[in-house]
Design a protein around this motif. Sequence first.
Motif, PDB file in Angstrom:
ATOM      1  N   LEU A 291       0.869  -1.148   0.114  1.00 25.49           N
ATOM      2  CA  LEU A 291      -0.171  -0.095  -0.028  1.00 25.49           C
ATOM      3  C   LEU A 291       0.845   0.842   0.001  1.00 25.49           C
ATOM      4  O   LEU A 291       0.484   2.048  -0.763  1.00 25.49           O
ATOM      5  CB  LEU A 291      -0.975  -0.024   1.416  1.00 25.49           C
ATOM      6  N   PHE A 294       2.605   1.521  -3.517  1.00 24.31           N
ATOM      7  CA  PHE A 294       1.489   2.202  -4.606  1.00 24.31           C
ATOM      8  C   PHE A 294       1.399   3.476  -4.293  1.00 24.31           C
ATOM      9  O   PHE A 294       1.490   4.269  -5.249  1.00 24.31           O
ATOM     10  CB  PHE A 294       0.139   1.588  -4.142  1.00 24.31           C
ATOM     11  N   GLN A 295       1.300   3.994  -3.267  1.00 25.31           N
ATOM     12  CA  GLN A 295       0.986   5.593  -2.870  1.00 25.31           C
ATOM     13  C   GLN A 295       2.335   6.294  -3.259  1.00 25.31           C
ATOM     14  O   GLN A 295       2.263   7.296  -3.762  1.00 25.31           O
ATOM     15  CB  GLN A 295       1.050   5.750  -1.179  1.00 25.31           C
ATOM     16  N   ARG A 300      -1.918   2.278  -9.128  1.00 27.80           N
ATOM     17  CA  ARG A 300      -3.045   1.876  -8.502  1.00 27.80           C
ATOM     18  C   ARG A 300      -2.999  -0.099  -8.992  1.00 27.80           C
ATOM     19  O   ARG A 300      -4.145  -0.431  -8.529  1.00 27.80           O
ATOM     20  CB  ARG A 300      -4.410   2.281  -9.257  1.00 27.80           C
ATOM     21  N   LEU A 317      -5.231  -1.798  -6.351  1.00 32.13           N
ATOM     22  CA  LEU A 317      -5.209  -0.961  -4.848  1.00 32.13           C
ATOM     23  C   LEU A 317      -6.834  -1.283  -4.308  1.00 32.13           C
ATOM     24  O   LEU A 317      -6.837  -1.330  -3.275  1.00 32.13           O
ATOM     25  CB  LEU A 317      -5.197   0.676  -5.375  1.00 32.13           C
TER      26      LEU A 317
END
Length: 434
Positions: A291, A294-295, A300, A317
């Motif tokens: 997570l 991805f951020q 996504r 995501l």
Amino acid sequence: MDEISTSTLLILLGVLILMSAYFSSSETGMMSINRYRLKHMVNRGHSGARRVHRLLKRPDRLIGLILIGNNLVNIAASAIATVIGIRLFGDIGIAIATFALTLIILIFAEVTPKTLAALYPEKISFPSSFILLPLLTVLYPLVFLVNGITNGMLALFRINPKDGDGHSLSQEELRTVVHEAGAMIPKKHQDMLVGILDLEKVTAEDIMIPRNEIVAIDVNDDWKDIQKQLIHSQHTRVLLYRDTIDDAVGFIHVRDALKLLAKDDFCKASLIRGVRDIYFTPESTPLHTLLFNFQSAKERIGLVVDEYGDIQGLVTLEDILEEIVGDFTTSILPLHNKDVSVENDNGVLVDGSSNIRDLNRDMNWNFPTEGPKTLNGLILEHFEAIPSSALCCRIAGYPMEIMELNENMVKTVKVWPHLYRQDTSLNNTEGESH
């Protein structure tokens, strides 16, 4: 003492018993108070909470103060009770006073006030702090002396009271706190909080879309077939590859394809030029790390690879968020798993490729999640061979029957969850043919 009347001594004895009850209730109330709720109230500026928090910073001094006061009043009460007993009953009054005072202190100065304080620690602790704080200042030399001696004795056992910090919670303890919150936190919110805590235990491999279920387009196909697949795609991002998924080209956003169409530049070459770089992640990556990745990468969607670099699946995501908040669905039916069909005989038909974690979550089952990720894999691991159809077994307490095989894999399984037995001696027992 002889000059004081018996009635005055009785009144004084009653006052001492009340003081003993005060010290006993203060001790239990201070020690029983919820430290996390206390910190919350301190942050909100509650004056009583601030006083109690100040006292609890050094619990050894607080306990020393309370016990000094409690022992002083109890000893004084014992002396007065002895005098009263002798006056009323003579020499035998000493035994009567000892027995009577023990019973009175036990009931009125120990059990009752401590029980009350344990039930309502804040209502006892906050008012009590009005007296204890100034009393600590007055008796500080005596408290310091007593604590110095006791801390010295603790030092012999290599115990430092300043090192004690039992107020940090582990993940499992925090999980218990969430579950014990009851009606204070709605069930849905409890599930979300627990889902966040579980992100560290779940990996990309656990939630990924398996390789054989990835919706992708082979750029070497006929252009009309590619157009048709793009038009009927149910996803906004589609993977493009050459011949095999292992030779992935990149992801194309349907919006980018529409832009090319609007510019009258919609062809295979322009489609390949418009792909976005692929984000790869190892299958062992914990979800909380994925997570954050991805951020930071503004991604996504990504492809999951094994230790050899081969593509094993796809993770998005949305898959991670579903681990926290549950499935995103508009279905009003309680049973919305597309791989499950309930039969009239209480049996449940399940697709062999169903993800075990999804089955456990959607059906409230308890299949093990440590090993295989699909029901087919769990059955193959159980038999250690490819079973035949019409074979029955009990796995993790659930009786099931293999209904259909397809290309060396279990296609359909019938499970009877109402016959589930939570008995470890029956778990993973041998299958038997019918």
